[in-house]
Write an enzyme that holds these catalytic residues in place. Structure first.
Site, PDB file in Angstrom:
ATOM      1  N   LYS A 112      50.126  -7.620  15.729  1.00 34.02           N
ATOM      2  CA  LYS A 112      48.831  -8.213  15.327  1.00 34.02           C
ATOM      3  C   LYS A 112      47.905  -8.292  16.535  1.00 34.02           C
ATOM      4  O   LYS A 112      46.718  -7.956  16.452  1.00 34.02           O
ATOM      5  CB  LYS A 112      49.061  -9.610  14.775  1.00 34.02           C
ATOM      6  N   ASN A 113      48.439  -8.726  17.673  1.00 29.16           N
ATOM      7  CA  ASN A 113      47.587  -8.956  18.850  1.00 29.16           C
ATOM      8  C   ASN A 113      47.259  -7.680  19.619  1.00 29.16           C
ATOM      9  O   ASN A 113      46.505  -7.729  20.583  1.00 29.16           O
ATOM     10  CB  ASN A 113      48.206 -10.016  19.766  1.00 29.16           C
ATOM     11  N   CYS A 133      44.046 -20.453  15.990  1.00 26.77           N
ATOM     12  CA  CYS A 133      44.962 -21.582  15.823  1.00 26.77           C
ATOM     13  C   CYS A 133      44.443 -22.812  16.572  1.00 26.77           C
ATOM     14  O   CYS A 133      43.973 -22.706  17.707  1.00 26.77           O
ATOM     15  CB  CYS A 133      46.330 -21.224  16.382  1.00 26.77           C
ATOM     16  N   ARG A 142      40.322 -23.532  23.194  1.00 31.29           N
ATOM     17  CA  ARG A 142      40.310 -22.052  23.147  1.00 31.29           C
ATOM     18  C   ARG A 142      39.057 -21.593  23.898  1.00 31.29           C
ATOM     19  O   ARG A 142      38.139 -21.018  23.345  1.00 31.29           O
ATOM     20  CB  ARG A 142      40.322 -21.546  21.698  1.00 31.29           C
ATOM     21  N   ASP A 183      53.830 -18.052  22.564  1.00 33.10           N
ATOM     22  CA  ASP A 183      53.878 -17.761  21.117  1.00 33.10           C
ATOM     23  C   ASP A 183      55.279 -17.826  20.544  1.00 33.10           C
ATOM     24  O   ASP A 183      55.447 -17.706  19.329  1.00 33.10           O
ATOM     25  CB  ASP A 183      53.275 -16.379  20.836  1.00 33.10           C
ATOM     26  N   ARG A 231      48.871 -15.288   8.285  1.00 34.42           N
ATOM     27  CA  ARG A 231      47.877 -14.801   9.257  1.00 34.42           C
ATOM     28  C   ARG A 231      48.499 -13.824  10.238  1.00 34.42           C
ATOM     29  O   ARG A 231      47.842 -12.935  10.749  1.00 34.42           O
ATOM     30  CB  ARG A 231      47.263 -15.981  10.017  1.00 34.42           C
TER      31      ARG A 231
HETATM   32  C1  EPZ Z   1      45.941 -14.623  23.143  1.00 32.35           C
HETATM   33  O1  EPZ Z   1      45.038 -15.678  22.857  1.00 32.35           O
HETATM   34  C2  EPZ Z   1      46.770 -14.459  21.882  1.00 32.35           C
HETATM   35  N1  EPZ Z   1      45.888 -14.083  20.771  1.00 32.35           N
HETATM   36  C3  EPZ Z   1      47.490 -15.774  21.577  1.00 32.35           C
HETATM   37  O2  EPZ Z   1      48.327 -15.557  20.439  1.00 32.35           O
HETATM   38  C4  EPZ Z   1      48.373 -16.131  22.774  1.00 32.35           C
HETATM   39  O3  EPZ Z   1      48.976 -17.388  22.534  1.00 32.35           O
HETATM   40  C5  EPZ Z   1      47.504 -16.219  24.039  1.00 32.35           C
HETATM   41  O4  EPZ Z   1      46.802 -14.978  24.232  1.00 32.35           O
HETATM   42  C6  EPZ Z   1      48.335 -16.491  25.291  1.00 32.35           C
HETATM   43  O5  EPZ Z   1      49.315 -15.511  25.424  1.00 32.35           O
HETATM   44  C7  EPZ Z   1      45.450 -12.811  20.685  1.00 32.35           C
HETATM   45  O6  EPZ Z   1      45.774 -11.960  21.501  1.00 32.35           O
HETATM   46  C8  EPZ Z   1      44.554 -12.506  19.529  1.00 32.35           C
HETATM   47  P1  EPZ Z   1      44.079 -16.807  26.482  1.00 32.35           P
HETATM   48  P2  EPZ Z   1      43.784 -15.941  23.836  1.00 32.35           P
HETATM   49  O7  EPZ Z   1      42.656 -16.446  26.631  1.00 32.35           O
HETATM   50  O8  EPZ Z   1      43.383 -14.689  24.481  1.00 32.35           O
HETATM   51  C9  EPZ Z   1      42.383 -20.603  28.789  1.00 32.35           C
HETATM   52  C10 EPZ Z   1      49.177 -15.999  18.305  1.00 32.35           C
HETATM   53  O9  EPZ Z   1      49.940 -16.916  17.960  1.00 32.35           O
HETATM   54  N2  EPZ Z   1      41.133 -19.811  28.894  1.00 32.35           N
HETATM   55  O10 EPZ Z   1      45.121 -15.992  27.176  1.00 32.35           O
HETATM   56  O11 EPZ Z   1      42.781 -16.728  23.069  1.00 32.35           O
HETATM   57  C11 EPZ Z   1      42.642 -21.002  27.341  1.00 32.35           C
HETATM   58  O12 EPZ Z   1      41.961 -22.203  27.026  1.00 32.35           O
HETATM   59  C12 EPZ Z   1      48.039 -16.310  19.241  1.00 32.35           C
HETATM   60  O13 EPZ Z   1      49.300 -14.782  17.974  1.00 32.35           O
HETATM   61  C13 EPZ Z   1      40.056 -20.321  29.617  1.00 32.35           C
HETATM   62  O14 EPZ Z   1      40.138 -21.409  30.198  1.00 32.35           O
HETATM   63  O15 EPZ Z   1      44.458 -16.871  24.945  1.00 32.35           O
HETATM   64  C14 EPZ Z   1      44.144 -21.144  27.295  1.00 32.35           C
HETATM   65  O16 EPZ Z   1      44.491 -22.449  27.721  1.00 32.35           O
HETATM   66  C15 EPZ Z   1      47.878 -17.798  19.506  1.00 32.35           C
HETATM   67  N3  EPZ Z   1      38.891 -19.610  29.667  1.00 32.35           N
HETATM   68  C16 EPZ Z   1      44.642 -20.131  28.335  1.00 32.35           C
HETATM   69  O17 EPZ Z   1      43.503 -19.786  29.133  1.00 32.35           O
HETATM   70  C17 EPZ Z   1      38.754 -18.388  29.020  1.00 32.35           C
HETATM   71  O18 EPZ Z   1      37.665 -17.762  29.095  1.00 32.35           O
HETATM   72  C18 EPZ Z   1      45.187 -18.846  27.736  1.00 32.35           C
HETATM   73  O19 EPZ Z   1      44.219 -18.358  26.870  1.00 32.35           O
HETATM   74  C19 EPZ Z   1      39.860 -17.882  28.299  1.00 32.35           C
HETATM   75  C20 EPZ Z   1      41.037 -18.605  28.262  1.00 32.35           C
END
Ligand code: EPZ
Length: 421
Positions: free
Chosen positions: A24-25, A118, A123, A308, A400
């Site tokens: 999915k990702n 989620c 986020r 995850d 989802r």
């Molecule tokens: C991706 O989400 C995945 N989703 C998530 O999977 C996964 O949990 C996550 O990466 C971490 O591995 C997809 O790929 C569609 P991040 P993403 O940006 O990109 C902070 C699932 O269950 N951050 O890596 O949204 C953020 O707040 C989903 O399939 C900032 O501070 O996660 C978080 O605490 C859930 N500023 C951490 O980094 C930013 O600009 C990681 O977020 C971006 C992120």
């Protein structure tokens, strides 16, 4: 769809083989990448899950033509009919933020709803916006929208992510593919889905160096071509079935089309717990012998233990003999499944980013509620080993991100039914 629930009668032996669907990702950013060309892109191994259907619908809303049939997507955006993703489309997943980069890179304008996804914590998207801003994009934020303008197109940057972000890396990678000059992105995420996106963009004509390293160099092109691409298997689905097999002694599951190294972080923890895992030529078998040992782990960016798979491991650790501890480093609200598991008889205490799981606790079925995608998987796994009937409400969350999970578990011997009222 919103009144979907899953009914499980627990304690059935699981055995047989299960085929992992496409990731999915990986599908989400790669469908968005179809905006970077006017030619057709052909994807294989696309999972029929709700978040991917939302992305496909969002792209159609922008003017994409194509079909999503079984695990195949043909998509082409010869011209844009809209440059806007409204909240009713963008609020349920990360689709809108992944569209922002490629759309503004292609068109010089994008108005996308603030992303959903989620409710597992903040986020944030500040790194996405900071990087695009340095590429020449003017960002205006309203309560519901992000409006991005780049009248003179995007230009190359040398940008260091303050922290690892998966979709942040993917977003800026896609924008850089059409920016003038050579972009350098540092402290990039290493998740396999980032590497798969790089493979797609390379097939489309991008020149990207540094795959699977933290520093990516992208030579921007004036235009990109179409491509044919098969998505990598879903490592989180793979890990979820490995944990399902680990829940009970005498379960024996073979996972086909696996890429074991994608879940090394999980497999090393399962070995500490006392689970026998064998991995060879694209297959994984899992066997549980004797009591499960407690562990102390923390979630980390890839290749560390994946956030995850944290909820699913919490369920497994309710069956370990002793006190386990999980530290969730990535998201600040990702233990919502603990309360629901405690309703079944688990003994989990949560204090901010730490969960203490005291096992071994027998679980007794009752009605519980899914709060987010991976929590819903953890609750289904608990139902598989609980005594009697477990009903998981709000099971839309599971749909989802998991393709045909009730069907796949039923084929393995589980007594599980999806009810869509
Ligand atoms: C991706 O989400 C995945 N989703 C998530 O999977 C996964 O949990 C996550 O990466 C971490 O591995 C997809 O790929 C569609 P991040 P993403 O940006 O990109 C902070 C699932 O269950 N951050 O890596 O949204 C953020 O707040 C989903 O399939 C900032 O501070 O996660 C978080 O605490 C859930 N500023 C951490 O980094 C930013 O600009 C990681 O977020 C971006 C992120």
């Amino acid at each position: 769809m919103k009144n979907t629930k899953i009914v499980i009668h627990g304690k059935k032996k699981l055995c047989g083989s299960v085929k992992i669907s496409g990731a999915k990702n990986a599908a989400l950013p790669q469908l968005a990448a179809s905006l970077l060309t006017t030619s057709e892109v052909h994807f294989q191994s696309v999972p029929q899950v709700e978040d991917v259907k939302v992305m496909f619908h969002a792209l159609k809303n922008l003017g994409a033509e194509g079909i999503f049939d079984a695990d195949t997507v043909y998509i082409q955006v010869p011209e844009l009919k809209s440059t806007e993703i409204p909240p009713e489309i963008g609020k349920t997943s990360r689709a809108s933020i992944l569209i922002l980069g490629p759309l503004v890179a292609r068109n010089g304008y994008a108005k996308v709803s603030r992303p959903g996804g989620c409710p597992i914590g903040d986020r944030k998207i500040d790194f996405h916006l900071q990087g695009l801003g340095q590429m020449g994009v003017t960002i205006q934020e309203t309560p519901d929208y992000i409006i991005a303008k780049a009248d003179n197109g995007l230009h190359a940057i040398d940008y260091t992510f303050p922290n690892k972000t998966v979709t942040g890396t993917e977003n800026l990678l896609m924008a850089a593919a059409l920016a003038q000059g050579k972009t350098i992105l540092r402290n990039c995420a290493l998740e396999p889905e980032v590497g798969d996106l790089i493979d797609l963009l390379t097939t489309m004509g991008s020149h990207i160096q540094g795959k699977n390293t933290e520093t990516l160099t992208i030579a921007g092109q004036n235009r990109l071509n179409g491509a044919r691409h098969t998505l990598i298997p879903d490592r989180i689905e793979m890990g979820t079935y490995v944990i399902a097999a680990s829940l009970k002694g005498n379960n024996e599951i073979m996972i086909e089309n696996a890429i074991p190294e994608y879940i090394d972080g999980l497999l090393s923890v399962l070995t500490q717990i006392g689970i026998e895992v064998a991995a060879w030529d694209g297959k994984i078998t899992v066997r549980t012998r004797g009591p499960l040992c407690p562990v102390e782990i923390e979630t980390l960016p890839y290749p560390g233990y994946p956030t995850d798979l944290q909820a699913q491991l919490t369920t497994l650790l309710t069956q370990a003999q002793g006190v386990s501890k999980i530290k969730e480093n990535i998201f600040n609200n990702r233990f919502q499944h603990a309360d629901e598991l405690n309703k079944l008889g688990a003994n989990i205490e949560v204090d901010r980013d730490i969960a203490i799981i005291r096992g071994k606790t027998p679980l007794n079925g009752r009605t519980i509620r899914a709060t987010d995608l991976r929590a819903s998987a953890a609750l289904v796994l608990a139902g598989l080993i609980a005594d009697g009937q477990t009903v998981v409400e709000n099971a839309y969350q599971l749909l989802r991100g998991y393709e045909n999970m009730p069907q796949k578990l039923r084929q393995l011997g589980a007594d599980i039914t999806l009810i869509d009222e």
